[in-house]
Design a protein around this motif. Structure first.
Motif, PDB file in Angstrom:
ATOM      1  N   MET A   1      31.093  27.212 -13.812  1.00 23.89           N
ATOM      2  CA  MET A   1      30.581  28.386 -13.088  1.00 23.89           C
ATOM      3  C   MET A   1      29.852  27.974 -11.817  1.00 23.89           C
ATOM      4  O   MET A   1      30.047  28.537 -10.759  1.00 23.89           O
ATOM      5  CB  MET A   1      29.651  29.174 -14.019  1.00 23.89           C
ATOM      6  CG  MET A   1      28.774  30.189 -13.316  1.00 23.89           C
ATOM      7  SD  MET A   1      29.752  31.475 -12.528  1.00 23.89           S
ATOM      8  CE  MET A   1      28.585  32.045 -11.322  1.00 23.89           C
ATOM      9  N   ARG A   2      29.005  26.879 -11.963  1.00 20.87           N
ATOM     10  CA  ARG A   2      28.252  26.449 -10.772  1.00 20.87           C
ATOM     11  C   ARG A   2      29.220  26.096  -9.648  1.00 20.87           C
ATOM     12  O   ARG A   2      29.070  26.498  -8.523  1.00 20.87           O
ATOM     13  CB  ARG A   2      27.409  25.217 -11.133  1.00 20.87           C
ATOM     14  CG  ARG A   2      25.943  25.547 -11.236  1.00 20.87           C
ATOM     15  CD  ARG A   2      25.234  24.461 -11.957  1.00 20.87           C
ATOM     16  NE  ARG A   2      25.441  24.566 -13.381  1.00 20.87           N
ATOM     17  CZ  ARG A   2      25.495  23.537 -14.204  1.00 20.87           C
ATOM     18  NH1 ARG A   2      25.393  22.324 -13.751  1.00 20.87           N
ATOM     19  NH2 ARG A   2      25.641  23.707 -15.484  1.00 20.87           N
TER      20      ARG A   2
ATOM     21  N   ASP B   1      22.752  30.150 -12.613  1.00 17.02           N
ATOM     22  CA  ASP B   1      23.827  30.300 -13.571  1.00 17.02           C
ATOM     23  C   ASP B   1      23.334  30.995 -14.832  1.00 17.02           C
ATOM     24  O   ASP B   1      23.977  31.908 -15.349  1.00 17.02           O
ATOM     25  CB  ASP B   1      24.259  28.877 -13.951  1.00 17.02           C
ATOM     26  CG  ASP B   1      25.728  28.807 -14.168  1.00 17.02           C
ATOM     27  OD1 ASP B   1      26.419  29.685 -13.652  1.00 17.02           O
ATOM     28  OD2 ASP B   1      26.166  27.875 -14.846  1.00 17.02           O
TER      29      ASP B   1
ATOM     30  N   GLN C   1      24.826  34.413 -16.037  1.00 15.71           N
ATOM     31  CA  GLN C   1      25.747  34.314 -17.164  1.00 15.71           C
ATOM     32  C   GLN C   1      25.214  34.808 -18.493  1.00 15.71           C
ATOM     33  O   GLN C   1      25.942  35.391 -19.268  1.00 15.71           O
ATOM     34  CB  GLN C   1      26.165  32.844 -17.364  1.00 15.71           C
ATOM     35  CG  GLN C   1      27.034  32.319 -16.261  1.00 15.71           C
ATOM     36  CD  GLN C   1      28.356  33.073 -16.195  1.00 15.71           C
ATOM     37  OE1 GLN C   1      29.111  33.076 -17.153  1.00 15.71           O
ATOM     38  NE2 GLN C   1      28.610  33.727 -15.086  1.00 15.71           N
ATOM     39  N   THR C   2      23.924  34.525 -18.768  1.00 16.20           N
ATOM     40  CA  THR C   2      23.509  34.711 -20.151  1.00 16.20           C
ATOM     41  C   THR C   2      23.111  36.146 -20.453  1.00 16.20           C
ATOM     42  O   THR C   2      22.455  36.797 -19.647  1.00 16.20           O
ATOM     43  CB  THR C   2      22.312  33.817 -20.507  1.00 16.20           C
ATOM     44  OG1 THR C   2      21.383  33.919 -19.472  1.00 16.20           O
ATOM     45  CG2 THR C   2      22.727  32.401 -20.768  1.00 16.20           C
TER      46      THR C   2
ATOM     47  N   THR D   1      24.028  39.416 -20.758  1.00 17.40           N
ATOM     48  CA  THR D   1      23.936  40.652 -19.984  1.00 17.40           C
ATOM     49  C   THR D   1      23.693  41.777 -20.969  1.00 17.40           C
ATOM     50  O   THR D   1      23.740  41.556 -22.175  1.00 17.40           O
ATOM     51  CB  THR D   1      25.229  40.892 -19.180  1.00 17.40           C
ATOM     52  OG1 THR D   1      26.313  40.680 -20.053  1.00 17.40           O
ATOM     53  CG2 THR D   1      25.316  39.960 -17.994  1.00 17.40           C
TER      54      THR D   1
END
Ligand code: ATP
Ligand code: MG
Length: 578
Positions: free
Chosen positions: A1-2, A318, A322-323, A325
């Motif tokens: 993702m990064r 990230d 990402q985490t 939601t």
């Protein structure tokens, strides 16, 4: 993702980045040409070579042309620098603001539980500070490294055509630098992680002290909060010093290696000049090229530590993006029913953590037009139940459904659109009272606003403010009294005009007379609507068709005729005494 964040941003701003690379490449080309007039002039003095044939015939005019060429190169270099600085600033600012927007949106989408776990200050630090990393990585990291690499390739090629031994001096540094970079990387990253965590904790102390300034003053907590801040901030400073120490050691190692390289080149160059393999001008040119190779190597060496810190910031971004939601959103949500016939909780159990169940096997059906009051001891789970209806949280087991459709199959934002909600704590946003009211219904007319103000018994308060509806409410509405805030919250619910009203202690901050006024208005508002109202007070329960009491995680219906006995109030007590 990064990596994908970096590549996606690079693709989006490809035009500007290509322009920057082109400018840097032209700049690198100009720096290859810059020393040529010097070499030509020196070698013509020492008689080693004639001035280039296309220059003017007279020696003085040739020198003048060479001098003008040097100035010309310098001017071109500066124009390139200015252009690239403007393009870089514009692109960098855009990248940061866009990423901040994405992170802000992600922070608002996160589940309440995960937001509460990491805290507001941590999210603020990630949104405001960590987001700057992407700009740095693209413009101060990747781009200079890319142009430095281009410059190293150009200069090494130039050096190879001049003298092989000098070129080898330049190339031998490469593997040594890679080893140094790799060995320092883990320590730099772990220290940067710890430093950022502590910096956001320190920010958290400032944030909570300033948002609770009245409590800080009332309890004389100034020196306590300051000493907590200082303790954590100093610990973060210690980590930053460690990073600076690693950074400067790395920088020193690179500088020393470059100095050794230059000394070697001087030795080889002087020896070659003495043996006539190279002219003095070519030695100077060779050393200039070597210097041009070492400059970008020094730049990379200097940026290494910062790069690791910025990569840690990307990890933190990230995490935010990402985490966890919001509650899961169905891929193909079902349409929201045009008329809500019933809302059901079926065998719903909920716990914030496994050890402490809040709701156990709760079942209730709320039909269209029902007015339900929910009472029960403090901390028992009433607001939690409201959170389940709004789908701020999902049950651990059992389900919530609307017209038989599980709430999990509906889009959470559309589902919330069915409700006009007055939460237990009315939070107002910075701005005027009017702006806060319009949040509930942006298209509301002036008449709608005035009607909502009357319905929420807010008129007398508004009349006392010199600026009336245009009074600025302050942060979180702090310039209004608790009761005024609550009535603005109620007025918002009146304006919202939604089929279901969720009221969590809507009159708790009001005096009995104002409460009566608001309840009268609520009675009118409730017509044709479904209402769930949490209350500790007896007066609002009079509006309810059914009253439920939540106790030990379970819901029991109360007999309304016995309510005044089962829910003792001061009014009842006084009446009973009389
Ligand atoms: P009150 O009448 O005081 O408003 P309540 O019945 O509305 O109380 P809830 O706010 O639903 O109570 O809280 C129920 C329990 O869940 C409490 O023990 C509370 O400490 C806990 N709780 C509430 N929110 C959270 C959270 N986000 N994380 C962990 N525990 C929570
Ligand atoms: Mg509550």
């Amino acid at each position: 993702m990064r990596r994908s964040l970096v590549t996606a941003t690079a693709q989006k701003h490809a035009g500007a980045l290509v322009a920057l690379i082109a400018l840097e490449a032209i700049g690198a080309g100009v720096s290859v040409l810059t020393p040529l007039p010097l070499q030509a002039a020196i070698d013509s003095i020492s008689g080693k070579s004639k001035l280039v044939s296309w220059l003017p015939a007279s020696w003085t005019n040739s020198l003048l042309t060479l001098a003008l060429a040097s100035v010309g190169f310098a001017i071109i270099q500066q124009v390139i620098n200015m252009a690239s600085s403007i393009v870089a600033t514009r692109t960098g600012q855009k990248v940061t603001v866009e990423l901040r927007g994405q992170c802000f949106d992600a922070a608002q989408k996160r589940s309440i539980a995960s937001h509460l776990t990491s805290g507001t200050a941590d999210a603020l630090y990630r949104i405001q500070t960590d987001t700057q990393a992407l700009e740095w990585i693209l413009l101060d990291g990747a781009l200079p490294v890319l142009t430095a690499t281009l410059s190293i390739i150009a200069m090494t090629a130039a050096l190879l055509t001049l003298n092989l031994q000098l070129a080898l001096v330049a190339l031998i540094l490469g593997p040594i630098l890679v080893v140094i970079g790799r060995t320092t990387r883990p320590a730099l990253k772990s220290t940067a992680r710890a430093a950022k965590q502590q910096e956001s904790q320190a920010l958290g102390i400032i944030e909570s002290a300033l948002s609770g300034l009245q409590t800080v003053k009332a309890y004389n907590l100034r020196s306590y909060t300051l000493s907590r801040y200082t303790q954590i901030a100093e610990s973060a400073v210690a980590r930053r010093i460690r990073i600076a120490w690693l950074d400067s050691s790395l920088g020193a190692a690179v500088q020393i290696l470059c100095a050794i390289g230059l000394a070697g080149a001087l030795y080889i160059g002087a020896d070659a000049a003495a043996h006539g393999t190279l002219s003095p001008g070519q030695v100077i040119l060779g050393i200039h090229y070597l210097g041009q190779i070492y400059t970008p190597i020094r730049v990379i060496g200097k940026k290494w530590a910062s790069l690791q810190t910025q990569l840690v910031s990307l990890e933190r971004i990230d995490f935010l993006l990402q985490t966890d939601t919001d509650v899961p959103v169905p891929k193909n949500p079902q349409a929201i029913p045009p008329t809500v016939q019933d809302i059901s909780l079926t065998n719903v159990s909920f716990a914030y953590d496994e050890a402490h169940p809040i709701l156990q096997d709760v079942s209730i059906t709320i039909r269209k037009g029902d007015v339900i009051a929910l009472t029960g001891p403090t901390g028992i789970g009433k607001s939690t139940l409201i959170g389940l209806l709004l789908r701020l949280i999902d049950p651990v087991s059992g389900n919530v459904s609307i017209n038989g459709i599980p709430a999990t199959q509906l889009d959470p934002e559309s589902l919330r659109g069915l409700y006009a909600t007055v939460l237990q704590e009315t939070v107002l946003f910075p701005g005027t009272i009017r702006e806060n009211l319009l949040l509930a219904q942006p298209s509301a007319s002036e008449d709608d606003i005035q009607a909502a103000i009357d319905a929420a018994a807010l008129r007398s308060a508004i009349n006392t403010f010199p600026l009336g509806l245009d009074t600025v409410v302050g942060e979180r509405g702090a310039k209004l009294s608790g009761g005024e805030r609550q009535r603005v919250g109620l007025a918002r619910a009146f304006l919202r005009d939604a089929p279901i009203l969720l009221l969590d202690e809507p009159t708790s901050a009001l005096d009995p007379a104002t409460e009566e006024g608001v309840l009268d208005a609520l009675k009118r508002l409730m017509v044709g609507r479904t209402v769930v109202m949490v209350t500790h007070r007896e007066a609002p329960t009079r509006l309810a068709g059914r009253v439920y009491r939540l106790e030990s995680g379970r819901l029991c219906e109360q007999n309304i005729s016995q309510m005044s006995n089962s829910t003792p109030t001061i009014d009842n007590a006084i009446q009973q005494i009389l």
